[in-house]
Design an enzyme around this catalytic site. Sequence first.
Site, mmCIF file in Angstrom:
data_model
loop_
_atom_site.group_PDB
_atom_site.id
_atom_site.type_symbol
_atom_site.label_atom_id
_atom_site.label_comp_id
_atom_site.label_asym_id
_atom_site.label_seq_id
_atom_site.Cartn_x
_atom_site.Cartn_y
_atom_site.Cartn_z
ATOM 1 N N HIS A 139 -11.559 -20.530 7.750
ATOM 2 C CA HIS A 139 -12.419 -20.090 6.672
ATOM 3 C C HIS A 139 -11.775 -19.277 5.410
ATOM 4 C CE1 HIS A 139 -12.495 -16.854 9.527
ATOM 5 N NE2 HIS A 139 -12.938 -16.203 8.326
ATOM 6 N N HIS A 169 -11.831 -16.825 2.516
ATOM 7 C CA HIS A 169 -12.610 -15.863 1.983
ATOM 8 C C HIS A 169 -12.159 -15.758 0.321
ATOM 9 C CE1 HIS A 169 -13.407 -12.959 5.318
ATOM 10 N NE2 HIS A 169 -12.530 -13.566 5.885
HETATM 11 P P1 5GP Z 1 -12.997 -13.158 9.708
HETATM 12 O O1 5GP Z 1 -12.814 -11.594 9.792
HETATM 13 O O2 5GP Z 1 -12.729 -14.025 10.901
HETATM 14 O O3 5GP Z 1 -11.674 -13.460 8.603
HETATM 15 O O4 5GP Z 1 -14.133 -13.346 8.480
HETATM 16 C C1 5GP Z 1 -15.376 -13.622 9.159
HETATM 17 C C2 5GP Z 1 -16.482 -13.273 8.224
HETATM 18 O O5 5GP Z 1 -17.473 -13.763 8.780
HETATM 19 C C3 5GP Z 1 -16.557 -11.814 8.428
HETATM 20 O O6 5GP Z 1 -16.368 -11.346 6.924
HETATM 21 C C4 5GP Z 1 -18.033 -11.715 8.612
HETATM 22 O O7 5GP Z 1 -18.738 -10.626 7.755
HETATM 23 C C5 5GP Z 1 -18.670 -13.065 8.373
HETATM 24 N N1 5GP Z 1 -19.871 -13.295 9.215
HETATM 25 C C6 5GP Z 1 -19.843 -13.277 10.480
HETATM 26 N N2 5GP Z 1 -21.167 -13.635 10.901
HETATM 27 C C7 5GP Z 1 -21.579 -14.265 9.985
HETATM 28 C C8 5GP Z 1 -22.936 -14.806 9.822
HETATM 29 O O8 5GP Z 1 -23.784 -14.972 10.566
HETATM 30 N N3 5GP Z 1 -22.939 -15.425 8.535
HETATM 31 C C9 5GP Z 1 -22.532 -15.116 7.352
HETATM 32 N N4 5GP Z 1 -22.890 -15.408 6.271
HETATM 33 N N5 5GP Z 1 -21.230 -14.665 7.551
HETATM 34 C C10 5GP Z 1 -20.716 -14.152 8.772
#
Ligand code: 5GP
Length: 117
Positions: free
Chosen positions: A103, A105
């Site tokens: 993903h 951001h």
């Molecule tokens: P990572 O930390 O893996 O780069 O990013 C994962 C992101 O997913 C985090 O910023 C977190 O807030 C977001 N996230 C986690 N669970 C959910 C969810 O159920 N729905 C949405 N819309 N975002 C989520």
Amino acid sequence: MPGEPQDDCLFCKIAAGQIPATIVRETQTTVAFRDINPQAPTHVLVIPKAHYANAAELATAAPELAADVLRETQAVADEDKLDSYRIVFNTGAGVGQTVFHAHAHVLGGRGLTWPPG
Ligand code: 5GP
Ligand code: ZN
């Protein structure tokens, strides 16, 4: 198998519409939705619908799909009328990756410090 849906993957479930999300844009291959815990006025996640664990795995296995994700980051910025924005691909638990489905951001709408924390 890279690209196949994973039963235990949150973002595969969002891509399949099994878990609700605030969807900003959707294409044949990607979904963009607002982060549940936004770190900036615009904080949108752009995912490929197919499952790859991180950006490098995605780019290696499916480069055209990786390009789709990148192209969508600009479309999200246009949607939120951002002149500038930051794209982040956390890769590995050590830098905070918590969801192991690639993903981007897309962050913007306020000043962002550089270098990031
Ligand atoms: P990572 O930390 O893996 O780069 O990013 C994962 C992101 O997913 C985090 O910023 C977190 O807030 C977001 N996230 C986690 N669970 C959910 C969810 O159920 N729905 C949405 N819309 N975002 C989520
Ligand atoms: Zn997944």
